[in-house]
Design an enzyme around this catalytic site. Structure first.
Site, PDB file in Angstrom:
ATOM      1  N   CYS A 100       0.847  -1.192   0.000  1.00  0.00           N
ATOM      2  CA  CYS A 100       0.000   0.000   0.000  1.00  0.00           C
ATOM      3  C   CYS A 100       0.893   1.257   0.000  1.00  0.00           C
ATOM      4  O   CYS A 100       1.487   1.573  -1.014  1.00  0.00           O
ATOM      5  CB  CYS A 100      -0.972  -0.054   1.169  1.00  0.00           C
ATOM      6  SG  CYS A 100      -2.438   0.990   0.922  1.00  0.00           S
ATOM      7  N   HIS A 190      -2.800  -5.889   0.532  1.00  0.00           N
ATOM      8  CA  HIS A 190      -2.158  -6.132   1.834  1.00  0.00           C
ATOM      9  C   HIS A 190      -1.918  -7.630   2.030  1.00  0.00           C
ATOM     10  O   HIS A 190      -2.847  -8.373   2.351  1.00  0.00           O
ATOM     11  CB  HIS A 190      -3.047  -5.611   2.962  1.00  0.00           C
ATOM     12  CG  HIS A 190      -3.090  -4.120   3.053  1.00  0.00           C
ATOM     13  ND1 HIS A 190      -2.187  -3.396   3.797  1.00  0.00           N
ATOM     14  CD2 HIS A 190      -3.915  -3.221   2.468  1.00  0.00           C
ATOM     15  CE1 HIS A 190      -2.458  -2.103   3.676  1.00  0.00           C
ATOM     16  NE2 HIS A 190      -3.505  -1.969   2.877  1.00  0.00           N
ATOM     17  N   GLU A 192      -0.614  -9.154   4.448  1.00  0.00           N
ATOM     18  CA  GLU A 192      -0.694  -9.569   5.852  1.00  0.00           C
ATOM     19  C   GLU A 192      -2.116  -9.650   6.382  1.00  0.00           C
ATOM     20  O   GLU A 192      -2.324 -10.108   7.515  1.00  0.00           O
ATOM     21  CB  GLU A 192       0.120  -8.595   6.723  1.00  0.00           C
ATOM     22  CG  GLU A 192      -0.591  -7.302   7.109  1.00  0.00           C
ATOM     23  CD  GLU A 192      -0.723  -6.273   6.004  1.00  0.00           C
ATOM     24  OE1 GLU A 192      -1.295  -5.199   6.246  1.00  0.00           O
ATOM     25  OE2 GLU A 192      -0.250  -6.531   4.866  1.00  0.00           O
TER      26      GLU A 192
END
Length: 249
Positions: A100, A190, A192
């Site tokens: 990001c 993302h 994660e």
């Protein structure tokens, strides 16, 4: 002793920052103590890259494309030092994974256009399509050609940054993953995030302008219905590739 990985965070909301740290540690498979975090809202010291196996830069409420007088005060403090660090990473082709904001700052250093003109995405899951250049990439080979990933951003790369290779795209945001050199990677999505992590961020940033606050509960429910696996595998492969051999292969 294996070198640690460095996570640079720009989330002043400590619950979200703590969750991001735990998620990167858990999903990557790094053992306790192998992931060192620096919360850049508290300051970014001068760093020696050779003390780390790789650098990971996460996301947050900061936007690269905002004019200086519209940037958070802490962002104005850390960003010049971070730009110098990213420039060194690119110059040395040092292992890097940005997500990001981590893509935006890399693209900006490479001379790309990052802005709000096009390609913002509301919080939720999008379908990522891998490009032909992804087929032989060590982080992506063997993954499904198409997979779901969580996104949520106000600014985007308006074009593929100069010198970068496009690895992942989507209809609503053409630049979803790039590689510069052999070891410098970044994603708009993302890697994660899972459903629980997305829910926490939706609550944290409910009034931050990413989505209509009245839609928060709906977006949380949608996130919990998703099965997100490939992005986490990309993060795991990054850590595996550079965990024991910093130069990768």
């Amino acid at each position: 002793m294996p070198l640690p990985f460095l996570l640079l965070q720009l989330r002043p909301e400590h619950s979200a920052a703590d969750d991001e740290f735990r998620a990167v540690e858990r999903i990557s498979g790094l053992a306790p103590g192998r992931l060192v975090r620096i919360q850049m809202d508290r300051g970014l010291p001068e760093l020696e890259l050779d003390e780390f196996a790789a650098v990971i830069v996460g996301g947050g409420p900061s936007n690269v494309s905002n004019p200086d007088d519209h940037k958070y005060e802490y962002q104005r403090r850390f960003e010049p030092t971070l730009r110098e660090l990213i420039a060194e990473i690119v110059r040395r082709d040092f292992p890097y994974l940005g997500a990001c904001y981590g893509l935006g700052i890399l693209a900006d250093v490479l001379g790309g256009r990052v802005g709000r003109e096009r390609y913002a995405e509301t919080v939720g899951a999008q379908t990522i399509e891998l490009t032909p250049d992804a087929a032989a990439d060590p982080l992506l080979q063997g993954l499904p050609r198409s997979f779901r990933a969580f996104v949520g951003h106000k600014e985007s790369c308006q074009d593929v940054p100069p010198g970068a290779v496009l690895l992942g795209t989507s209809p609503g945001c053409p630049v979803q993953m790039v590689r510069a050199g052999r070891h410098v990677y970044a994603t708009q999505f993302h890697p994660e995030l899972d459903g629980d992590g997305l829910a926490l961020r939706i609550e944290t940033y409910r009034h931050a302008g990413y989505f209509d606050p009245d839609e928060a509960d709906y977006l949380i429910a949608l996130g919990h219905r998703e099965t997100i696996t490939a992005p986490g595998e990309i993060l795991r492969r990054f850590v595996t590739r550079y965990g024991d051999d910093r130069l990768g292969n």
